[in-house]
Design a protein around this motif. Sequence first.
Motif, PDB file in Angstrom:
ATOM      1  N   ALA A 161      -2.532  -5.626 -10.045  1.00  0.00           N
ATOM      2  CA  ALA A 161      -2.100  -6.021  -8.739  1.00  0.00           C
ATOM      3  C   ALA A 161      -2.386  -7.379  -8.584  1.00  0.00           C
ATOM      4  CB  ALA A 161      -3.097  -5.082  -7.736  1.00  0.00           C
ATOM      5  N   ALA A 173      -2.904   1.422  -5.619  1.00  0.00           N
ATOM      6  CA  ALA A 173      -3.492   1.140  -4.253  1.00  0.00           C
ATOM      7  C   ALA A 173      -4.684   1.804  -3.877  1.00  0.00           C
ATOM      8  CB  ALA A 173      -2.252   1.353  -3.290  1.00  0.00           C
ATOM      9  N   ASP A 175      -8.731   2.491  -3.891  1.00  0.00           N
ATOM     10  CA  ASP A 175      -9.894   1.769  -4.339  1.00  0.00           C
ATOM     11  C   ASP A 175     -10.662   2.252  -5.642  1.00  0.00           C
ATOM     12  OD1 ASP A 175      -9.645   0.107  -1.894  1.00  0.00           O
ATOM     13  OD2 ASP A 175     -10.553   2.038  -0.655  1.00  0.00           O
ATOM     14  N   SER A 180      -7.707   7.978  -7.264  1.00  0.00           N
ATOM     15  CA  SER A 180      -6.486   7.540  -7.866  1.00  0.00           C
ATOM     16  C   SER A 180      -5.808   8.865  -8.420  1.00  0.00           C
ATOM     17  CB  SER A 180      -6.549   6.531  -8.699  1.00  0.00           C
ATOM     18  OG  SER A 180      -6.917   6.958  -9.997  1.00  0.00           O
TER      19      SER A 180
ATOM     20  N   SER B  28       1.177  -2.190   4.892  1.00  0.00           N
ATOM     21  CA  SER B  28      -0.163  -1.110   4.745  1.00  0.00           C
ATOM     22  C   SER B  28      -0.167  -0.436   3.372  1.00  0.00           C
ATOM     23  CB  SER B  28      -0.200  -0.458   5.934  1.00  0.00           C
ATOM     24  OG  SER B  28       0.829   0.507   5.956  1.00  0.00           O
ATOM     25  N   ARG B  29      -0.911   0.082   2.992  1.00  0.00           N
ATOM     26  CA  ARG B  29      -0.835   0.756   1.491  1.00  0.00           C
ATOM     27  C   ARG B  29       0.105   2.040   2.044  1.00  0.00           C
ATOM     28  NH1 ARG B  29      -7.103   1.602  -0.796  1.00  0.00           N
ATOM     29  NH2 ARG B  29      -7.553  -0.349  -0.914  1.00  0.00           N
ATOM     30  N   GLU B  30      -0.040   2.657   3.018  1.00  0.00           N
ATOM     31  CA  GLU B  30       0.708   3.719   3.636  1.00  0.00           C
ATOM     32  C   GLU B  30       2.362   3.328   3.338  1.00  0.00           C
ATOM     33  OE1 GLU B  30      -2.027   2.786   5.410  1.00  0.00           O
ATOM     34  OE2 GLU B  30      -3.361   3.974   4.296  1.00  0.00           O
ATOM     35  N   GLU B  33       3.314   3.081  -0.043  1.00  0.00           N
ATOM     36  CA  GLU B  33       3.403   4.220  -0.661  1.00  0.00           C
ATOM     37  C   GLU B  33       4.595   5.267  -0.279  1.00  0.00           C
ATOM     38  OE1 GLU B  33      -1.137   4.907  -2.088  1.00  0.00           O
ATOM     39  OE2 GLU B  33      -0.442   5.958  -0.725  1.00  0.00           O
ATOM     40  N   TRP B  47       2.621  -0.642  -6.154  1.00  0.00           N
ATOM     41  CA  TRP B  47       1.608  -1.259  -5.620  1.00  0.00           C
ATOM     42  C   TRP B  47       1.530  -2.873  -6.549  1.00  0.00           C
ATOM     43  CZ3 TRP B  47      -0.525  -1.710  -1.297  1.00  0.00           C
ATOM     44  CH2 TRP B  47      -1.687  -2.430  -1.090  1.00  0.00           C
ATOM     45  N   THR B  51       2.362  -6.325  -4.460  1.00  0.00           N
ATOM     46  CA  THR B  51       1.298  -7.374  -4.064  1.00  0.00           C
ATOM     47  C   THR B  51       1.470  -8.686  -5.114  1.00  0.00           C
ATOM     48  OG1 THR B  51      -0.027  -6.257  -6.022  1.00  0.00           O
ATOM     49  CG2 THR B  51      -0.614  -5.537  -3.781  1.00  0.00           C
ATOM     50  N   PHE B  58      -0.993  -8.144   3.256  1.00  0.00           N
ATOM     51  CA  PHE B  58      -1.417  -7.027   3.256  1.00  0.00           C
ATOM     52  C   PHE B  58      -2.541  -6.604   4.239  1.00  0.00           C
ATOM     53  CE2 PHE B  58       1.021  -7.726  -0.520  1.00  0.00           C
ATOM     54  CZ  PHE B  58       1.675  -6.569  -0.777  1.00  0.00           C
TER      55      PHE B  58
END
Lengths: 204, 483
Positions: A161, A173, A175, A180, B28-30, B33, B47, B51, B58
């Motif tokens: 990333a 994505a 943490d 994951s 957002s991550r959502e 995704e 991802w 990024t 972000f």
Amino acid sequence: MSLILNGDEVEAGGSVLDAVLAAGIELPHLCKDDNLPAIGACRTCLVEADGRIVAACSFPASMAKRVDTETKTARRIRRGVLELTLAMQAERGDEGGPLAGETASTASREGAAVDRFAVRTGRAVDATSPFFSFHEAACILCGRCVVACQDLQHISAIGLAGRGRDTRVTPGAADTFRESICTSCGSCVAACPTSALRPRGGAE
Amino acid sequence: MSQVAGLPLRFRFLPLLHEAHTRDGWLSREAVETIARQVRIPLAEAWEAATSFPEFRFAAGGGDGGGCGGLSCVVNGAPPSESVHARCRFRCFEAPVSGGEDDFPEEMIRLAGRLLAPDITGWDGLRAASSMGSARALDMIDRAGIRGRGGAYFPAARKWRAALGQGRPLALVINAEEGEPGVFKDRAVLCRRPRRFVEGLAIAVSVLRPAVTVIFINGEAAPARRSVETVIAGAGEVFPGGVEVVPGGGGYVLGEETTLLNALEGRKPAPRLRPPYPVESGLFGMPTVVNNVETIANLSILFREGEAPFLDPDPAAAGGSKLFSVSGRVARPGLYEMPLGTPLRVLLAAAGEKDGAAFAAVLAGGPSGGFLPASEFHRRLVPGLLHPTGAVTGSGGMVVLDTTSDLRAAVLETARFNARESCGKCTPCREGLPRVVESLAEGHTEGLDDLLEVVGAASLCGLGQMAPGPIRSARHFWPELFS
């Protein structure tokens, strides 16, 4: 197809690196897994091909007439890249997966100085998986774990990333690896040429 | 969400990210995704791709402060780029600038040749090319010797023949990312002379008969995108297969064509290994022609007016005109269309000194080029190196410094830009460039030349390979600068 390699004529069909290794010549190749396609990220397999510096892992032998692995220029530049690589690591131990310690041994074989550049590295540790842990302080961002996870296993739990100096190995994505989609298959640990990805139960 | 005929779903990844980012102001991550699932890209891969685009944010809120950190702004009094989010806003002709992109102002076309003359009407050039047939049209491009205006000056006909020679359906990709600080020519063409470009594109389509035609355009260049989309929409029958206009998420490294192809495929924007070359295996494995906006626009001139405008008696010049983006410390910044091979001093004289201060240096070719002092202004702007230490004609970006400018700060700024724009894939560029910046900032230049050699020789793509140019050239011409 033949090639003059360090003065000797050798048969060569694949990459220059294939020819070099087949001839029993040692050459660093930190991001090239024996069984996976070239990544071309670590830039430690540089050789001189017909007077140009090229990465042996991705340069087709058919495009070169004469390859020398030990010219002054090739050695100096390989050493420089390895010194930059060593400066990414605050931890250079060889505990971990089967290839852990590859960076340190390669660098010492090439005569790279461990202190040419001040070490600067992230210190994140992810020990949330019951099977392995990740230690950023040993990671050289070679990308082997990513290829193993995305292309070999088709799981895609690990990625690189961010960009530039902010690039880091992350569990997508998520943490943590525990959160994951990692299946703990172990391929990333087996591919890691440092002790960044370590099986748990051994030294941590 | 519609799927582009013949292309994998993941081709939609970047446009959908751009759309979500424009709508929400961040990703957002959502959001990432959800889009990844829609286009069936595995999560970690999605991802890492998302990024890696510098213009995507972000976290909610904050904004980017509105300022510009480009070199032209810095030499015109803006604070150095460390303090602002934007690397460049590509309005260098009105530096120092802030805020988003506007329509390119007509008055900034300072000198127009054939390309920047008032926009064309009708499709006469396209008709001429179509009636000729592909083989004869290719011969004509060959005879005219048209070379790539993105900065590499590769012969267009050779590239096209190499792709056609693969004997498979091919892709035509136009690179309109234009991510180099100090360059605004493609935006100008797309905003002010869109029909000229669109006719060139239609000619390319009629000769190459691509299975897919894509324009990759800078994600912040909304005015340029709208302008070209409007003309394409009105030219319906000219593009039987349609044209996909894809906005990106920024990045100087997208000038490297395999990086651009990865971005279009919904992958991390980082360079691929060569071979295979894009003409052999490019977009989703198709033989792919990647051309710059200006190169394509020149085809319209060729098929309307014949080869004559491109046949320079001087073999060093590629033939035809070049769009030079001039900014920095000049009285009349903007766009100048002049013949390739024009001496730099002629271009500078046209732009004029600002407030009576004498010109001191020019950064020719941007962060991948090099600095030239006044004693080198006699050099002619021909394809390739203008000086062995780094200066190139490149895509025609000329940032001018005068006696009021801080040259040291300019060199540092350029080094910082390259370090920031490194994609991070290969070690020498990612690790080496930040150390180059530190060495310059601290004035510790011991070992710097060795480090520059490593970065230049070992890096995977042109960004790292050419990053030493501005520093090497500055140290060559002004040895006392960093001592």
